[in-house]
Design an enzyme around this catalytic site. Structure first.
Site, PDB file in Angstrom:
ATOM      1  N   GLY A 606      69.464 -48.125 -72.959  1.00  0.00           N
ATOM      2  CA  GLY A 606      68.891 -48.363 -72.240  1.00  0.00           C
ATOM      3  C   GLY A 606      67.318 -47.613 -72.994  1.00  0.00           C
ATOM      4  O   GLY A 606      67.818 -46.642 -73.868  1.00  0.00           O
ATOM      5  N   ASP A 725      56.840 -43.475 -61.536  1.00  0.00           N
ATOM      6  CA  ASP A 725      57.080 -44.543 -61.900  1.00  0.00           C
ATOM      7  C   ASP A 725      58.474 -45.280 -61.463  1.00  0.00           C
ATOM      8  O   ASP A 725      59.433 -45.213 -62.147  1.00  0.00           O
ATOM      9  CB  ASP A 725      57.367 -43.941 -63.299  1.00  0.00           C
ATOM     10  CG  ASP A 725      57.449 -44.820 -64.692  1.00  0.00           C
ATOM     11  OD1 ASP A 725      56.761 -45.929 -64.152  1.00  0.00           O
ATOM     12  OD2 ASP A 725      57.720 -44.749 -65.527  1.00  0.00           O
TER      13      ASP A 725
END
Ligand SMILES: *[C@@H]1O[C@H](CO)[C@@H](O)[C@H](O)[C@H]1NC(C)=O
Ligand SMILES: *[C@@H]1O[C@H](CO)[C@@H](O)[C@H](O)[C@H]1NC(C)=O
Ligand SMILES: *[C@@H]1O[C@H](CO)[C@@H](O)[C@H](O)[C@H]1NC(C)=O
Ligand SMILES: *[C@@H]1O[C@H](CO)[C@@H](O)[C@H](O)[C@H]1NC(C)=O
Ligand SMILES: *[C@@H]1O[C@H](CO)[C@@H](O)[C@H](O)[C@H]1NC(C)=O
Ligand SMILES: *[C@@H]1O[C@H](CO)[C@@H](O)[C@H](O)[C@H]1NC(C)=O
Ligand SMILES: *[C@@H]1O[C@H](CO)[C@@H](O)[C@H](O)[C@H]1NC(C)=O
Length: 925
Positions: A606, A725
């Site tokens: 990722g 976030d």
């Protein structure tokens, strides 16, 4: 000589305890139990090994007898004269390790003084620890300190007797391991223990070793003493269990302590107690474990209420939830909180909780600022180590604080400098220790009447020197010329040595008290100085200058060597200190560990704003995810490790577990548990189409999990953590499809990868709270906004931002969904993949809450806890509906769903109304 040897042997007894394996094997490692005034070694009924302090050369021992006190260590004590000196014990410790230090005092009227009880001070090194005030002849006074050892030994000193004579009964050292009692400021502050309480205790005796492997004393809440746990709320009941409790975390309170608790059956627990050492800043933690059986419909939620400290009351405790199960430790607390001397506190049930608060144990420590003592400490200790057998060398502790050694005087600077050394007639041999020349504050130096040999070292670095006595020794060599340049010199006595050469003219010309007689080879250069000619003076001066230059050159060479050695040593220390420091907080992975685990960063799994993530597997087969930060704001390894250490303290079932860190090869890396099923984003939009089988109820469960994780960040952490976030790629899924939030707490550590500007407002387009974007005022409601976007994604299967899917002039899921939902067309946004496998009421519930979350202004948005509640309600509706759809039940279940919903609410009219609304809406459409 033999007796001196013996004394030394005894003095270093404590370090030899660690060195002699035969003895050490019987003793628990890291434990030292000193029976002051005792004789012989013995093991007590707890299994603790006591040894006597007969190596200490100061003070006297006395036997005492106190009714009901049969422990052998309390039948003796050591006492000291009530003079202006300090009397110190020096204990060997392992550097970079934390310890509990305990000193106890049982007076027992040892001095038969019927007028006054003793009162005196105890210090640790240069730091004043406590004033011991005896108020009862038959009660043991006890003080405890938690410290990080920074040197190989620590001194405990008694001094400043204002009444009576200073005395001590026991001195105990208990070594901690792991990160127990780590604090970020432990290099500046000791923790002085004020209260450590076992609630619901069976008896008045404290719980300690062996129940507590570190032998902390957990005082019983039934103990009777002044202002100790008074004002107990009516309805306070003891509860206990025999079940094992999982306590193996952080401070590791003993299981026995966690097996008992008090419960406020009327909804409140209240207590008041005096906190020794406060007011001040402290470290306060409660230890909680659910040890009662709660029925499914029961809940236990409560808040701490501290008068005058309303901020603290925000955090809601739900032990079972926070601890991730029953019989498990949950440890909420404050690493830095300001507390009064008289502490009143209350735990109050929340309005939606059926059970009252529960408390197993608590611990309060005061931050005690470390006094680093005299800057001359190391230098003068080097002198002391040269004469280990001398009594003057055994005084211990700091040379100046809290009171100076008997042969030293110090000035009154905050960090005092040594101004006077009085070592006349002490049988000193060898050279004058060169370390003395480093005492730059020195005013008087008395070394006369010894057997010192060699030359006079260079004291030109001590410009304040006024008085120098070196007479009656066996010193050789020249009388150095710098002596003539010491600006403040008043007295110089060097008579009766074996000095040679000429007396420097600078000295002869000065108006000082000078005696250099009895040195057969020492002459005044070329006759009486008073008559000397200019030329002789000059030539003598030049010769002396030449000698001085040569001497200085030699000295510099030697100095250089020494310096570079020390340099190497210092570097070594930093490096080893670092790996130690990391072991205390976050686990530190070496770079080679990481390379091996990730097979040299072979598999990328990722990437995100903070960096790229790689798959890894450690030697013990644990799967890990290694995040290599794009950049971090901590250049120093130590700062980085300190910062991420805080991450390792955040534990919640719905937060991705932080395992450790590494900063090497210019890379900063964070290591997390590996989450098998990837991100929520992949599940909603990823290429793994066959994996896109998350049905509505699974999606709701994912939302519930994530909301719990966020709720913990907002209300369970102090200070609260704002994620900043939140997005579907930061919600990770494990094998069972349970969701955990990742990347929390990173905003401080990782500088933004993108640009300078976006490091001020950070977040991801599509999830970013517009109000925060404009005002740059970050609140927990910014996370709620992002969560609202995630809810809309879960409903619709649409990404937060899209150029195509939302029609003309609309790129944003919020605008798009709002338009549909407000016009009643919820069907228009529901993910087609869900088919008709969902209940429209649960869908409406989520849709409405999502819109509330994305309100323009933070104050109009619900808290994450309210959102969580709504998601849970939607889940109940969906479960009932699913049962109906699958024909398991009939209309009856639907009715019961409603009634269970209503009882579930408990929250009041607001929630009830919104429920009514949302149920009315589909039919009104
Ligand atoms: C007591 O034990 C210490 C170390 O455990 C040992 O050095 C000392 O000799 C012992 N003293 C006596 C009197 O046995
Ligand atoms: C204290 O008691 C011990 C043993 O009970 C004895 O040997 C010792 O002489 C006593 N010391 C004093 C000062 O009375
Ligand atoms: C000693 O214990 C007895 C019985 O437990 C008690 O009655 C007595 O008051 C105690 N004495 C002291 C001085 O504490
Ligand atoms: C204290 O530590 C120093 C530094 O290692 C050591 O040289 C000294 O012997 C120790 N002192 C005692 C009394 O253990
Ligand atoms: C000695 O004790 C008194 C009374 O406790 C205190 O006021 C004083 O500051 C102490 N002196 C030192 C040098 O610590
Ligand atoms: C620390 O000590 C406790 C008790 O002795 C032990 O159970 C635990 O495993 C130790 N932890 C570490 C990290 O060494
Ligand atoms: C110095 O040594 C002599 C002889 O060894 C001894 O008699 C005297 O007590 C010692 N003085 C000091 C201060 O240690």
């Amino acid at each position: 000589m033999a007796t001196e040897r013996l004394l030394l042997l005894c003095l270093v007894l404590f370090s030899s305890l660690l060195l002699l394996p035969r003895h050490a094997s019987a003793q628990k490692p890291g434990f030292v139990s000193l029976d002051c005034g005792g004789n012989g070694n013995y093991t007590d009924e707890l299994g603790l090994q006591w040894s006597s302090d007969d190596g200490l050369m100061f003070g006297e021992t006395t036997n005492i007898s106190v009714a009901n006190e049969t422990r052998r260590q309390y039948t003796t004590l050591r006492h000291f004269p009530a003079d202006s000196r300090k009397y110190c014990y020096t204990l060997g410790v392992t550097s970079r390790t934390r310890y509990l230090l305990r000193a106890t005092f049982l007076y027992g009227n040892f001095d038969n003084n019927n007028n006054v009880y003793p009162k005196f001070d105890v210090s640790v090194g240069a730091t004043r620890w406590s004033t011991i005030v005896i108020s009862d002849a038959n009660t043991v006074e006890s003080i405890e300190l938690i410290f990080l050892a920074s040197t190989p030994n620590i001194s405990v000193c008694l001094s400043n007797a204002t009444t009576g004579r200073p005395f001590i009964s026991t001195l105990e050292l208990r070594q901690f391991n792991g990160s127990v009692y780590y604090t970020p400021s432990e290099n500046q502050f000791y923790l002085s223990v004020s209260a450590r309480i076992n609630f619901g205790a069976d008896s008045a005796a404290p719980v300690r070793y062996p129940d507590d492997p570190f032998d902390r004393l957990w005082e019983s809440d039934t103990l009777k003493k002044a202002n100790y746990l008074v004002d107990v709320a009516a309805g306070t009941r003891k509860v206990s269990t025999k079940m094992p409790i999982a306590v193996n975390r952080d401070e590791m309170p003993p299981e026995k302590v966690m097996q008992t608790a008090v419960v406020g059956t009327n909804g409140s627990l209240t207590y008041r107690l005096n906190l020794d050492g406060f007011p001040g800043d402290g470290w306060a933690f409660t230890y909680l474990a659910e040890i009662e059986d709660l029925l499914p419909q029961e809940s236990r939620k409560f808040r701490l209420v501290l008068p005058g400290n309303s901020d603290l009351s925000k955090a809601i405790v739900n032990i079972q939830e926070n601890a991730q199960g029953k019989y498990r430790l949950y440890e909420p607390g404050y690493t830095n909180i300001s507390l009064p001397f008289v502490l009143s506190f209350r735990f109050g049930r929340t309005s939606d909780s059926t059970k009252g608060p529960l408390l197993n144990a608590m611990e309060i420590n005061k931050y005690l600022e470390i006094n680093n003592g005299s800057p001359d400490g190391d230098v003068i200790n080097n002198v002391v180590y040269l004469n280990p057998l001398a009594d003057w060398a055994k005084e211990g502790g700091d040379p100046c604080l809290p009171v100076p050694w008997s042969w030293v005087q110090c000035n009154s600077d905050e960090r005092p400098r040594i101004t006077k050394i009085s070592l006349s007639d002490k049988n000193l041999t060898g050279n004058i220790p060169s370390d003395l020349t480093k005492l730059s504050g020195l005013v008087e130096l008395w070394l006369d009447g010894n057997s010192l040999t060699g030359s006079i070292p260079d004291f030109s670095g001590c410009p304040n020197l006024e008085i120098i006595h070196l007479e009656n020794n066996q010193l050789t060599g020249q009388l150095p010329s710098y002596l003539g340049d010491l600006p403040n010199l008043r007295e110089l006595h060097v008579q009766n040595n074996m000095l040679s050469g000429t007396v420097p003219s600078g000295l002869l010309n000065k108006n000082i008290e000078l005696n250099y007689s009895g040195n057969i080879n020492l002459h005044e250069g070329g006759g009486r100085a008073k008559k000397k000619s200019m030329i002789i003076g000059l030539s003598v001066g030049a010769a002396v200058l030449l000698i001085a230059l040569i001497a200085a050159w030699i000295f510099m060479q030697r100095g250089k060597k020494k310096h570079s050695d020390q340099g190497a040593l210092a570097v070594q220390k930093v490096v080893s200190g670092l790996s130690d420091a990391t072991a205390e907080g976050a686990h530190y992975f070496t770079y080679s560990d990481i390379i091996e685990a990730t097979k040299n960063f072979e598999k990328k799994i990722g990437s995100g704003g903070f960096g790229v993530v790689y798959y890894g597997k450690t030697k013990d087969d644990k799967e890990i995810a290694v995040k290599v930060l794009t950049s971090n704001s901590y250049q120093g390894k130590r700062e980085f490790v300190n910062e991420v250490t805080l991450l390792s303290r955040i534990h919640h079932r719905n937060l991705v577990q932080f395992l450790g860190c590494c900063q090497e090869e210019g890379k900063s890396m964070l290591v997390y548990e590996y989450m098998h099923s990837g991100t929520l984003k992949e599940h909603l939009y990823g290429p793994l189409i066959q994996g896109r089988n998350t049905n509505w109820i699974q999606r709701l469960e994912i939302a519930e999990d994530a909301a719990k994780g966020i709720e913990y960040l907002h209300t369970g952490c102090v200070p609260a953590i704002i994620h900043r976030d939140l997005k579907t790629s930061n919600i990770l899924l494990d094998k069972q499809m349970r969701a955990k939030v990742s990347d929390f707490g990173l905003s401080k550590i990782a500088a933004d990868g993108a640009s300078h500007v976006s490091s001020i407002v950070r977040g991801t387009v599509g999830y970013l709270d517009p109000e925060y974007y404009i005002s740059q005022q970050l609140t927990d409601k910014s996370d709620v906004y992002s969560f609202g976007v995630i809810l809309l994604e879960l409903m619709s299967g649409q990404e937060a931002i899209s150029n195509e899917n939302f029609g003309i002039n609309c790129r944003n899921i919020v605008q798009w969904a709002k338009l549909h939902i407000e016009s009643g067309d919820i069907q228009g946004i529901i993910d087609p993949i869900l088919g008709d496998e969902y209940d429209i009421q649960s869908m409406w519930k989520i849709a409405e809450k999502a819109l509330m979350c994305v309100q323009a202004h933070g104050h109009m948005r619900p808290s994450i806890s309210e959102v969580l509640k709504e998601v849970q309600d939607a889940i109940s509706i969906e479960r009932e509906a699913k049962a109906t759809r699958e024909g398991v039940s009939d209309d009856m279940s639907r009715t019961s769903a409603h009634s269970s919903l209503n009882t579930d609410m408990g929250g009041g009219a607001d929630n009830f109304l919104s429920l009514g609304d949302s149920m009315a809406r589909p039919t009104a459409r």
